[in-house]
Design a protein around this motif. Structure first.
Motif, PDB file in Angstrom:
ATOM      1  N   LYS A  96      -7.779  -3.590  -2.337  1.00  0.00           N
ATOM      2  CA  LYS A  96      -7.681  -3.539  -3.806  1.00  0.00           C
ATOM      3  C   LYS A  96      -8.785  -2.667  -4.410  1.00  0.00           C
ATOM      4  N   ASP A  99      -7.523   0.733  -3.942  1.00  0.00           N
ATOM      5  CA  ASP A  99      -6.414   0.914  -4.905  1.00  0.00           C
ATOM      6  C   ASP A  99      -6.965   1.308  -6.270  1.00  0.00           C
ATOM      7  N   ASP A 104      -3.998   5.443  -2.129  1.00  0.00           N
ATOM      8  CA  ASP A 104      -2.768   4.799  -1.667  1.00  0.00           C
ATOM      9  C   ASP A 104      -3.185   4.013  -0.414  1.00  0.00           C
TER      10      ASP A 104
END
Length: 279
Positions: A96, A99, A104
């Motif tokens: 995360k 992200d 990606d």
């Protein structure tokens, strides 16, 4: 007060340093008056041989009764340790973070190396960057990552990189291996990582850009930080693959799905929103 010795998580005895406690309480965003009160109360409770864990527990309890969100920030190190016991939620958490930085990402994937297949915790790609990240989770803050960890990960990365370089379009890509841990690295692990060109990220490394600073800066507090959720509720959300306060904040129905009454949802959402606020 200087004569008081405290016992660290690794068993080492060191003199009590009130400045460290003041810094950690201030970092939580607590009002200076509250910090002053807590320090006074702690100093009145200290005894020779008290553990740093006990001091943390006392400070956290006092902070929680006075400033709930500050208590959530103060417990960040412990919150990262609660991303267990399997360690998979920590891998999700690291995914995360990438992200959020525009990568990606894929978590828990099988990657073909030049010699053998490897199970990789996080693969992250953005533009010409292609990263292979291994996550080392510890449930005990006294356990550090020693030099064997980056040695092992670097050898795996070299095998994967060799295979990546054979793929079309990878001639111009920048391949990088890395290690993320929720605790700390030993000095020889850091030395080897720097020499081998590995990305090394721990609770407090690199200085000024370790997990504690990045989480605060990006507003990416793990949901385990929330004092308004029970242990069982946290486990249920983690089992569903939810790891961030930000995810709860952006999808309040998650709380309803696990049966949290509306009255409590309000407090949880209020705290998660404050924790997501970046400064």
């Amino acid at each position: 007060m200087n004569s008081i010795e405290v016992i660290k998580a690794n068993g080492e005895k060191v003199p009590f340093q009130v400045e460290k406690l003041i810094r950690s309480l201030k970092r939580s965003g607590a009002d200076s008056k509250i910090v002053e009160q807590i320090i006074q109360d702690i100093e009145n409770t200290l005894y020779d041989g008290i553990s740093t864990k006990k001091i943390y527990q006392l400070a956290f309890k006092m902070l929680k009764s006075r400033a709930r969100v500050s208590a959530s920030k103060y417990k960040l190190k412990k919150a990262l340790m609660e991303l267990g016991p399997s360690g998979y939620p920590f891998e999700k958490f690291v995914g995360k973070v990438f992200d959020h930085e525009g990568f990606d990402t894929k978590v828990g994937v099988i990657v073909q190396g030049n010699c053998v297949q490897h199970e990789v915790d996080v693969i992250a790609q953005k533009d010409n960057k292609h990263y292979m990240i291994e996550c080392k989770y510890h449930s005990d803050q006294g356990r550090f990552c020693n030099v064997k960890i980056p040695l092992y990960i670097h050898s795996r990365f070299l095998d994967v990189e060799k295979q990546w370089q054979k793929q079309q379009g990878h001639e111009t890509k920048f391949h990088h291996g890395g290690v993320y841990t929720n605790t700390r690295f030993t000095s020889d692990a850091i030395q080897y990582g720097a020499c081998a060109g590995l990305m090394m990220t721990s609770w407090d490394y690199p200085k000024g850009n370790g997990l504690k600073e990045r989480i605060d800066r990006l507003g990416l507090h793990p949901l385990t930080s929330l004092t308004t959720l029970t242990k069982a509720e946290k486990s249920e959300l983690l089992d569903e693959g939810i790891v961030l306060c930000k995810e709860i904040n952006e999808n309040p129905s998650l709380l309803e799905q696990i049966g949290i009454p509306k009255q409590r949802q309000k407090n949880i959402l209020k705290d998660s929103e404050e924790l997501c606020t970046t400064h």
